[in-house]
Write an enzyme that holds these catalytic residues in place. Structure first.
Site, PDB file in Angstrom:
ATOM      1  N   ARG A 160      -6.431  10.200   0.101  1.00  0.00           N
ATOM      2  CA  ARG A 160      -6.110  10.738  -1.233  1.00  0.00           C
ATOM      3  C   ARG A 160      -7.366  10.864  -2.086  1.00  0.00           C
ATOM      4  NH1 ARG A 160      -2.998   6.614  -3.405  1.00  0.00           N
ATOM      5  NH2 ARG A 160      -3.224   5.366  -1.507  1.00  0.00           N
TER       6      ARG A 160
ATOM      7  N   HIS B 194       0.863  -1.177   0.000  1.00  0.00           N
ATOM      8  CA  HIS B 194       0.000   0.000   0.000  1.00  0.00           C
ATOM      9  C   HIS B 194       0.900   1.227   0.000  1.00  0.00           C
ATOM     10  CE1 HIS B 194      -3.017   2.949   1.119  1.00  0.00           C
ATOM     11  NE2 HIS B 194      -3.958   2.028   0.952  1.00  0.00           N
TER      12      HIS B 194
END
Length: 786
Positions: A281, A258
């Site tokens: 994000r 990740h």
């Protein structure tokens, strides 16, 4: 409470609870076994949300989405390694999975567009009015556990089964009896005592191996030194306990980093890190590099793409050196560690969840800055070891943020290819910034146990000659292991090279529910025929595979993996559907063997005139059903291949000729498969198969391969319109219709030891029947479906 166990679930995360509830509601006595003190596993840590399509939340925001678009995004993210049949099942069931969860009292009405998605479809809870965090994974586990506890206390429907939960119990071994999985052996972790539980079916939902050093070093040594976002329970237990069962594994080397695990300034070298979720994000967080403090990536790219950019453009010196020659495609040696800054303005914080940001700040992950000057100073001083940008300047930071906003407003193209901009930055002196340090961390293992679309665990195939086309339609490597199912991260095949954010929770619900339903059916339907000749039975479409031209194979699931159709070789089925408000019935010969367990396969030319073929082609795998009735047809000649008799019972027949045109190949494949599967070397089989063009000769490659492997299988293939690659001068390959001369050359002499089977278009069948009689093969020596 009875000690009887119908369905045994190993693992109490979201996949396990979904399977347990589905089995329970089908009347199954369910036992959930988990090695931890509390249920939940990694599911309880999930924070970005769960993907779905065409939800009320999407409709309210005018987000146009579909299962097809979702499927395309997932397959693209998988880089060619995802198994399409599993992805189609995931996407087709996404809407129902979302609706199912909300029936338990959780509302997933906040939608974000995470990396690799073409539209916003990752759903989580909206920020709570009381200002408390809304951790989506934790809350989902909480409401499902509350439902189970309430049902244990007072069952709401007498048709439901029963629940038992055993925790702090590590499963060490699966129990097999006569090839069927019938239970588990394990140990209580609290006192070391041995336990054994017997059940009709076992469902593995044990999660992945992102915290297991042994499996990581064996399959992904280049990143085994990276920190993990997983708890210690992610130890690959399900994979380890199937090692002695010849279970097939897939994509074990596909371990996901990740891009954004939080770096704790107080413990920068911690082996386990908190996940900085994708939704940060997705709601507007941007990434700035170490060194210069500049943007370097599309923050909404796939996880693999963002990780690659971090490792190439924002290396940190945690290992003591910066490797400027790093190649993300080189897995032969250890990858260098890397880090970056994530920056959110207040608009991004408000869109994500201020309460959750406050929780992260209380852990020391976030620091605040006001205006570009303070932000540059913070980058200069760094967040922790290695995450520092000494070359960052106020002017540089301001230029970076304003360039981002210019791209968001369409004034210029983004330098990193970003096209979706959740927020804009003002770069004003009073703009508030929330800043954290992030580093790629081992997050998910895309590989694991191979399953089919019915969540049945598949065994390895050791011999390519054992059967013909067993795997057709699903690219299965072997037959299902009776009594064993799996769902969630313990399995492989859905995600390929890269998992999209939000697909993990969805996979757990979709395949967990499928596994639970199929496992419960083992008890309820064991030993019963799937079809009856005097009534229609609805069967769910499992998968669709294009096999040549407009011809597709449609695989339908029988009520349980222990069912077979009840058809003998050569018999056929009726299918019924309501089309334009009128019932329509059509007849098909399956290509699946009479004794194939758990499914029935139909080969259909989908561009044929008529409503049924088009209707079947419109069905959605994993969602829609078709009604079947059978077995039908009692005049098929005895070839000694009946599913209900000794396969070697003598009947005088030792030569079988199969004459097929177009999709008339279906019953012929069934005959060939039965001959090869039962190792009937005493039967000489010749397939005479014609089509309009070479590409319409369905399964030509595998038929040619089997003919090379088996001396008792011969082929004669002919086409009306040969291409340049069509073999010329080879007696096994012809052109045009099958004439009397062709039959005289290819057929054995007439006799009681010969049976000829004919299937294809009506006109073709009439011509061939007349021709056979004229050249000395009377009716009784041949059988025609038309």
């Amino acid at each position: 409470m009875s000690d009887e166990i119908n369905t045994l679930i190993v693992g109490g995360g979201l996949a396990g609870l979904s399977a347990a509830i589905e089995a329970y509601r089908r009347g199954s006595a369910v036992l959930i076994v988990d090695k931890e003190k509390n249920l939940g596993g990694n599911s309880a840590k999930a924070t970005s949300g769960m993907n779905s399509v065409q939800t009320p939340a999407q409709v309210a925001r005018s987000i146009a989405d579909s299962a097809d678009a979702f499927t395309a995004d997932t397959i693209k993210s998988g880089g060619g390694r995802s198994r399409p049949v599993l992805v189609h099942t995931l996407a087709a069931n996404a809407h129902d999975a979302h609706a199912w969860l909300e029936t338990f009292g959780i509302t997933l009405d906040s939608v974000s567009q995470c990396g690799g998605h073409s539209v916003p479809r990752t759903h989580r809870e909206s920020p709570r009015p009381d200002g408390k965090p809304a951790p989506v994974g934790w809350d989902i586990i909480k409401v499902l556990r509350a439902y189970i506890d309430a049902e244990i206390a007072a069952k709401t429907n007498e048709k439901f089964g029963s629940f038992r939960i055993v925790t702090q119990t590590r499963v060490m071994e699966l129990i097999e009896k006569d090839g069927h999985v019938v239970g588990i052996r394990g140990v209580h972790t609290a006192d070391g005592s041995a336990v054994e539980y017997r059940a009709d079916a076992v469902v593995l939902t044990t999660g992945g191996f992102s915290a297991d050093s042994e499996l990581l070093h064996a399959h992904a040594a280049h990143i085994a030194h990276f920190p993990t976002t997983n708890g210690p329970w992610a130890a690959g237990d399900g994979i380890k306990i199937t090692r002695n069962l010849s279970i097939d594994l897939t994509d074990m080397d596909q371990v996901q980093l990740h891009p954004t695990g939080f770096v704790d300034p107080a413990h920068p070298d911690a082996p386990t890190v908190f996940l900085a979720p994708e939704a940060l994000r997705g709601h507007g967080g941007v990434l700035l590099s170490t060194g210069t403090g500049s943007r370097f990536t599309n923050e909404l790219g796939t996880r693999a793409a963002v990780v690659a950019d971090i490792l190439k453009h924002s290396q940190q010196a945690i290992d003591g050196v910066i490797d400027s020659s790093f190649d993300v495609n080189d897995k032969s040696s250890k990858w260098p560690r890397a880090g970056a800054f994530m920056v959110l303005n207040q608009a991004a914080v408000d869109a994500f969840d201020p309460a959750t940001i406050g929780f992260y700040a209380s852990r020391g992950f976030f620091r605040k800055a006001t205006g570009p000057a303070e932000l540059a100073a913070l980058l200069n001083s760094g967040m922790t070891q290695g995450v520092i940008a000494p070359k960052a300047t106020e002017a540089g930071v301001k230029d970076t943020l304003l360039a981002y906003t210019a791209a968001a407003e369409g004034a210029s193209a983004d330098a990193h290819g970003k096209t979706v901009f959740p927020v804009k930055f003002t770069a004003a002196a009073d703009e508030a910034y929330h800043v954290c340090a992030i580093t790629p961390a081992i997050h998910y293992t895309m590989g694991g146990i191979k399953i089919n679309a019915a969540a049945e665990v598949l065994r390895k195939r050791f011999s390519s000659t054992a059967d013909l086309l067993t795997a057709v339609g699903e690219v299965e490597s072997g037959a299902p292991a009776p009594g064993l199912f799996a769902a969630g991260e313990v399995t492989g095949g859905v995600h390929g090279k890269n998992r999209l954010a939000g697909n993990s929770l969805l996979e757990c619900v979709v395949f967990g529910r499928i596994a639970g339903a199929r496992a419960a059916a083992v008890t309820q339907h064991a030993g019963l025929p799937a079809l009856v000749p005097d009534a229609f039975t609805a069967l769910q479409l499992r998968s669709v595979t294009k096999v040549g031209g407009a011809i597709k194979l449609f695989r339908f699931s029988l009520p349980s993996p222990h069912h077979s159709t009840g058809l003998d070789v050569g018999q056929y089925v009726a299918v019924r559907a309501t089309i334009h408000n009128e019932p329509l019935v059509r007849y098909y010969s399956p290509i699946s063997r009479a004794d194939d367990p758990g499914h029935i396969d139909l080969l259909i030319k989908t561009d044929d005139a008529g409503g049924m073929a088009q209707h079947i082609d419109s069905l959605v795998p994993g969602l829609d059903s078709l009604e079947f009735k059978g077995p039908l047809g009692t005049t098929f000649p005895d070839l000694g291949l009946s599913a209900t008799q000794d396969a070697r019972t003598g009947n005088g027949v030792d030569h079988i000729v199969l004459v097929a045109g177009g999709t008339g190949i279906s019953p012929m494949i069934q005959v060939i498969r039965s001959v090869l599967f039962h190792e009937r070397a005493d039967l000489q089989v010749k397939l005479m198969y014609g089509a309009a063009a070479p590409e319409e000769l369905v399964y030509r490659d595998v038929l040619e391969e089997k003919a090379r492997e088996h001396e008792n299988l011969k082929l004669y293939l002919t086409v009306d319109h040969p291409n340049d690659a069509w073999p010329k001068g080879n007696p096994s390959y012809g052109t045009g219709y099958m004439s009397a001369e062709v039959f005289k050359r290819e057929l054995p002499p007439p006799g009681d030891n010969l049976r000829i089977i004919i299937c294809g278009p009506w006109k073709m069948c009439q011509i061939i029947k007349k021709t056979l009689v004229e050249i000395g093969y009377p009716e009784g020596m041949w059988f025609c479906y038309m």
